[in-house]
Scaffold this active site. Structure first.
Site, PDB file in Angstrom:
ATOM      1  N   CYS A 114       0.685  -1.128  -0.123  1.00  0.00           N
ATOM      2  CA  CYS A 114      -0.091  -0.148  -0.111  1.00  0.00           C
ATOM      3  C   CYS A 114       0.866   1.495  -0.254  1.00  0.00           C
ATOM      4  O   CYS A 114       0.514   2.345  -0.754  1.00  0.00           O
ATOM      5  CB  CYS A 114      -0.992   0.059   1.113  1.00  0.00           C
ATOM      6  SG  CYS A 114      -0.082  -0.050   2.836  1.00  0.00           S
ATOM      7  N   ASP A 168      -7.532   5.182  -3.376  1.00  0.00           N
ATOM      8  CA  ASP A 168      -6.786   4.278  -3.048  1.00  0.00           C
ATOM      9  C   ASP A 168      -6.385   3.087  -3.936  1.00  0.00           C
ATOM     10  O   ASP A 168      -7.157   2.525  -4.660  1.00  0.00           O
ATOM     11  CB  ASP A 168      -7.368   3.365  -1.833  1.00  0.00           C
ATOM     12  CG  ASP A 168      -6.387   2.301  -1.156  1.00  0.00           C
ATOM     13  OD1 ASP A 168      -5.498   2.106  -1.631  1.00  0.00           O
ATOM     14  OD2 ASP A 168      -6.775   1.928   0.001  1.00  0.00           O
ATOM     15  N   HIS A 223      -1.693   1.006   7.086  1.00  0.00           N
ATOM     16  CA  HIS A 223      -2.194   1.311   5.821  1.00  0.00           C
ATOM     17  C   HIS A 223      -2.032   2.862   5.310  1.00  0.00           C
ATOM     18  O   HIS A 223      -2.068   3.427   6.391  1.00  0.00           O
ATOM     19  CB  HIS A 223      -3.753   0.984   5.661  1.00  0.00           C
ATOM     20  CG  HIS A 223      -4.198   1.083   4.286  1.00  0.00           C
ATOM     21  ND1 HIS A 223      -3.702  -0.120   3.349  1.00  0.00           N
ATOM     22  CD2 HIS A 223      -5.166   1.791   3.499  1.00  0.00           C
ATOM     23  CE1 HIS A 223      -4.376   0.377   2.154  1.00  0.00           C
ATOM     24  NE2 HIS A 223      -5.130   1.163   2.246  1.00  0.00           N
TER      25      HIS A 223
END
Length: 260
Positions: free
Chosen positions: A69, A124, A109
């Protein structure tokens, strides 16, 4: 136009000279999700580098690798800024559905928040196969993409001030929590992502320091590769095959173009 701007477009198959606007940002996100795999191979092989703008570009653009991520949303953040977006990186805490609790790895994250016409959106490209594929407004409005339904609701918790809810196509019958995130504490320098990388590498309950994982969305679903299985979702049907660990590297190259 900078080299990074051109190279990122080439990496995901987006026209070099077409302006990136809010209206076609969903196309960028979908192409990114189907071109750049979510993977932890550097973590498993213990060959990570310091997180810098230059190293992110080298890994994902020059070396044609994927990432986790903080790397995928990190490179997207650079690209968004290059194209005039008001974007910032923020921390999130993923919900652990297996244990029905927030992840013990904490704020590990990383995602993007953009502001467009005074309205904020979650963007995202680093949440595995759970990607919205479109900007999700922080208003509770439901956004529908080829990957399912997504919404963000305001919620004051210890983990942040908003929660992303997801209902994946073919997979989820009801809404479930994706992660909480905090819009009040922006990541101001890419060097801060080294703390996230350290947690993912070293935390005993990190799900990404145990065995190799590569996943990517496809036109018909998704594909997930580990060292002992390959799982494909095709038009809502799942096919899983056990594999010989010796064939893992060949499959990584064939499915994802990665030298594992």
């Amino acid at each position: 136009m900078t080299n990074l701007n051109i190279q990122f477009r080439n990496r995901i198959g987006f026209p070099e000279y077409e302006p990136i606007t809010f209206d076609n940002l969903a196309t960028v996100l979908e192409k990114s999700a189907k071109s750049i795999p979510f993977e932890n191979l550097c973590i498993i092989a213990n060959r990570t580098n310091e997180i810098t703008k230059e190293n992110l570009i080298n890994k994902i653009i020059s070396n044609n690798e994927g990432g986790l991520c903080y790397e995928l949303n990190g490179i997207l953040h650079i690209f968004l800024l290059e194209n005039g977006f008001d974007a910032k990186l923020i921390y999130g805490v993923v919900y652990d559905h297996n244990n029905q609790r927030w992840s013990t790895t904490g704020r590990s994250h990383v995602a993007n928040i953009i502001t467009h016409n005074g309205k904020k959106y979650l963007v995202d490209t680093g949440f595995g196969a759970n990607l919205p594929l479109k900007p999700v407004p922080l208003t509770g409005e439901i956004i529908t993409s080829s990957n399912g339904e997504f919404r963000v609701e305001k919620a004051q918790t210890e983990q942040g001030n908003y929660i992303l809810y997801i209902k994946l196509k073919y997979k989820d019958a009801v809404w479930k929590i994706g992660y909480a995130f905090d819009t009040t504490k922006a990541i101001t320098d890419y060097s801060e992502l080294n703390n996230v990388q350290k947690i993912i590498m070293e935390h005993p309950e990190s799900s990404f320091n145990k065995k190799p994982l590569i996943t990517q969305l496809t036109d018909k679903g998704s594909v997930i590769l580990t060292d002992n299985s390959v799982t494909e979702w095709i038009d809502g049907k799942v096919e899983k095959q056990d594999i010989d660990p010796k064939g893992y590297k060949d499959l990584a190259k064939n499915y994802f173009g990665i030298q594992a």
